[in-house]
Design an enzyme around this catalytic site. Structure first.
Site, mmCIF file in Angstrom:
data_model
loop_
_atom_site.group_PDB
_atom_site.id
_atom_site.type_symbol
_atom_site.label_atom_id
_atom_site.label_comp_id
_atom_site.label_asym_id
_atom_site.label_seq_id
_atom_site.Cartn_x
_atom_site.Cartn_y
_atom_site.Cartn_z
ATOM 1 N N ARG A 3 -23.041 25.928 32.464
ATOM 2 C CA ARG A 3 -21.584 26.004 32.378
ATOM 3 C C ARG A 3 -20.956 26.731 33.563
ATOM 4 N NH1 ARG A 3 -19.025 26.161 27.356
ATOM 5 N NH2 ARG A 3 -20.993 26.845 26.473
ATOM 6 N N GLY A 33 -26.288 30.730 29.953
ATOM 7 C CA GLY A 33 -25.387 31.323 28.975
ATOM 8 C C GLY A 33 -24.211 32.094 29.515
ATOM 9 N N TYR A 79 -19.991 20.283 29.728
ATOM 10 C CA TYR A 79 -20.075 19.799 28.352
ATOM 11 C C TYR A 79 -18.841 18.982 27.945
ATOM 12 C CZ TYR A 79 -23.805 23.263 28.416
ATOM 13 O OH TYR A 79 -24.922 23.984 28.755
ATOM 14 N N SER A 129 -25.007 30.433 24.650
ATOM 15 C CA SER A 129 -24.120 29.929 25.692
ATOM 16 C C SER A 129 -22.727 30.530 25.530
ATOM 17 C CB SER A 129 -24.063 28.403 25.545
ATOM 18 O OG SER A 129 -23.533 27.813 26.691
ATOM 19 N N GLU A 149 -31.024 30.073 34.324
ATOM 20 C CA GLU A 149 -30.695 28.638 34.251
ATOM 21 C C GLU A 149 -29.237 28.429 33.901
ATOM 22 O OE1 GLU A 149 -34.835 27.289 32.131
ATOM 23 O OE2 GLU A 149 -33.027 27.597 30.954
ATOM 24 N N PRO A 150 -28.313 28.792 34.753
ATOM 25 C CA PRO A 150 -26.903 28.602 34.411
ATOM 26 C C PRO A 150 -26.498 27.126 34.442
ATOM 27 C CG PRO A 150 -27.130 29.386 36.665
ATOM 28 C CD PRO A 150 -28.520 29.366 36.083
ATOM 29 N N CYS A 174 -8.795 8.023 15.936
ATOM 30 C CA CYS A 174 -8.298 7.879 14.567
ATOM 31 C C CYS A 174 -8.723 9.037 13.679
ATOM 32 C CB CYS A 174 -8.793 6.555 14.001
ATOM 33 S SG CYS A 174 -8.389 5.202 15.083
ATOM 34 N N GLU A 175 -8.454 10.248 14.118
ATOM 35 C CA GLU A 175 -8.810 11.429 13.325
ATOM 36 C C GLU A 175 -7.805 12.533 13.579
ATOM 37 O OE1 GLU A 175 -12.683 13.005 13.135
ATOM 38 O OE2 GLU A 175 -13.627 11.097 13.639
HETATM 39 N N1 LLP Z 1 -31.118 26.931 29.256
HETATM 40 C C1 LLP Z 1 -31.323 26.504 28.001
HETATM 41 C C2 LLP Z 1 -32.671 26.521 27.451
HETATM 42 C C3 LLP Z 1 -30.242 26.019 27.247
HETATM 43 O O1 LLP Z 1 -30.436 25.590 25.999
HETATM 44 C C4 LLP Z 1 -28.945 25.998 27.809
HETATM 45 C C5 LLP Z 1 -27.799 25.482 27.067
HETATM 46 C C6 LLP Z 1 -28.791 26.440 29.133
HETATM 47 C C7 LLP Z 1 -29.897 26.911 29.832
HETATM 48 C C8 LLP Z 1 -27.474 26.437 29.842
HETATM 49 O O2 LLP Z 1 -26.558 27.285 29.226
HETATM 50 P P1 LLP Z 1 -25.099 27.512 29.891
HETATM 51 O O3 LLP Z 1 -25.296 28.315 31.148
HETATM 52 O O4 LLP Z 1 -24.508 26.184 30.159
HETATM 53 O O5 LLP Z 1 -24.359 28.273 28.844
HETATM 54 N N2 LLP Z 1 -22.328 22.099 24.179
HETATM 55 C C9 LLP Z 1 -22.062 23.521 24.121
HETATM 56 C C10 LLP Z 1 -23.068 24.307 24.922
HETATM 57 C C11 LLP Z 1 -24.502 24.051 24.517
HETATM 58 C C12 LLP Z 1 -25.493 24.805 25.366
HETATM 59 C C13 LLP Z 1 -26.883 24.348 25.117
HETATM 60 N N3 LLP Z 1 -27.886 24.989 25.890
HETATM 61 C C14 LLP Z 1 -20.640 23.777 24.584
HETATM 62 O O6 LLP Z 1 -19.948 22.839 24.949
HETATM 63 O O7 LLP Z 1 -20.165 24.918 24.562
#
Ligand code: LLP
Length: 414
Positions: free
Chosen positions: A275, A233, A373, A201, A272-273, A343-344
């Site tokens: 973010r 990602g 996220y 990601s 699968e976007p 509190c950190e």
């Molecule tokens: N597909 C799969 C199988 C995934 O595991 C993920 C994200 C996505 C699609 C979507 O990825 P994106 O387009 O959102 O990058 N909490 C972390 C990000 C964790 C991503 C987990 N998987 C953050 O805040 O940066």
């Protein structure tokens, strides 16, 4: 996308002043620009076609599920919880894609019973569960095999997934991916539709995607399957000076790499976007409560939220910008650390923020690009209620998730 600065300097989104929204709905507050969300979904569908799925883990509530569904995206759900919310939002089950490296038998059974569009198979143990569950299936579920191409995406190690040493998927290099394909082919109760991979990601570099697509394409071509999903990602710009590729650039790079490896032109290539659909659509509003100036050290500006509404700085060292929406274009000469109320010491919102010099207690402070996220990883740490979420458009605001009350903090106590 609809952000505008009034002559007096006030920032508006969706035709509404952010400072007024903070007064009306309280702080902290997540404000999503609905037009921006719709435009990003449309852009993804345009780039990838209608098999493209929104990764709901980035931000999910019923309104968001409905919006992505209306705009023509499928939805990627990675737990029974996300599946439940998407179904309750009225999303057609065949438009859902179920993920997870440890799907329980109950999660798989539910997915099969409602007829989700795709199940992404992640392990040999899951294949064993599918063998049992598919006997009762109303129709053979369509599955993709999640493989790891062995590519190190240039991103934070916590969100890298394409390399060999990972809990996700089947390795191509070790032969596990090939064995998974063979096992699923021999299972009459499932319909093997294709291959899936996700390398990580917040990836800015299109060449990481190209590299993965080459390895995937090479593995995929001889199998004679119909679908190839390259996961999510795509990176997003969070701070000044960053820039990210578009959905179209990402899709084109992946397609070209696949073509070069002999992937048939009729193959359904999807992504699968998460973010990149939602991050830039939202802004978080906080109220400044205390300012502590330490001579020769730094100034701490504390706001009324923090790691409970945005754990990304403490988890990944993520950076954000901060500004005052009452005067959005003001000079920002004042170097401060914006912190939360938890509190950190690690409860940091923006480690090195620049703000106008007339910053005052009671000011509304905004951090942009908090749509992904943030709310989805929010917690009740220190018994801080989760903030409300607004969608704004055409001069109207609607609360899509209400803010928690103090009594909500007691609702699970027996
Ligand atoms: N597909 C799969 C199988 C995934 O595991 C993920 C994200 C996505 C699609 C979507 O990825 P994106 O387009 O959102 O990058 N909490 C972390 C990000 C964790 C991503 C987990 N998987 C953050 O805040 O940066």
């Amino acid at each position: 996308m609809t952000a505008a600065v009034e002559p007096g300097g006030q920032l508006t989104v969706g035709g509404l002043r952010l400072v007024d929204l903070a007064e009306q709905f309280g702080t902290p507050l997540f404000v999503y620009d609905e037009e921006h969300l719709r435009a990003r979904c449309a852009e993804a569908v345009e780039a990838w076609g209608d098999g493209v799925a929104y990764a709901t883990k980035a931000f999910l509530c019923r309104a968001m599920a409905q919006l992505a569904h209306q705009e023509g995206m499928c939805l990627d759900v990675s737990t029974g919880g996300e599946l439940h919310v998407a179904l309750r939002a009225g999303v057609a089950p065949e438009r859902l894609v179920l993920h997870g490296n440890n799907k329980s038998a109950a999660e798989l059974a539910r997915a099969i019973e409602v007829g989700v569009g795709r199940i992404i198979v992640d392990s040999f143990d899951e294949i064993d569960r599918l063998r049992v569950l598919s006997v009762e299936a109303p129709a053979p579920p369509k599955v993709l095999v999640r493989v790891t191409p062995g590519v190190e995406a240039h991103t934070h190690e916590f969100v890298r997934t394409g390399h060999e040493d990972t809990k996700f998927g089947f390795s191509i290099a070790s032969g596990a991916a090939w064995r998974a394909v063979e096992e699923l082919r021999s299972l009459t109760g499932v319909d093997l539709a294709g291959i899936h991979a996700h390398i990580g990601s917040q990836v800015f570099d299109v060449s990481s995607f190209e590299q993965a697509a080459e390895i995937l394409g090479r593995f995929f071509s001889p199998l004679g399957l119909d679908e190839l999903c390259v996961g999510g990602g795509l990176g997003v710009a969070y701070v000044n000076g960053e820039s990210a590729p578009s959905q179209a650039e990402w899709a084109e790079a992946v397609r070209a790499a696949c073509r070069a490896e002999g992937v048939a032109p009729t193959t359904r290539i999807t992504a699968e976007p998460g973010r990149s659909i939602v991050a830039g659509a939202a802004i978080t509003l906080y109220r400044v409560g205390t300012v502590k100036a330490l001579t020769d050290l730094r100034t701490y500006v504390a706001v009324d939220g923090g790691m409970s509404d945005n754990p990304r700085p403490v988890l990944y060292g993520s950076g954000y910008e901060a500004f005052l929406p009452r005067e959005a274009n003001a000079e920002r000469p004042l170097g401060v650390r914006v912190v939360g109320k938890h509190c950190e010491t690690g409860d940091i919102v923006v480690p090195e923020a620049w703000l106008p010099s007339d910053l005052a207690i009671g000011d509304i402070l905004a951090t942009p690009v908090t749509g992904a996220y943030g709310y989805s990883m929010a917690s009740n740490y220190n018994k801080v209620p989760r903030p409300p979420v607004l969608f704004v458009a055409d001069g109207r605001a609607r609360v899509v998730v209400r803010g928690e009350t103090l009594d909500d903090l007691l609702r699970l106590d027996t």
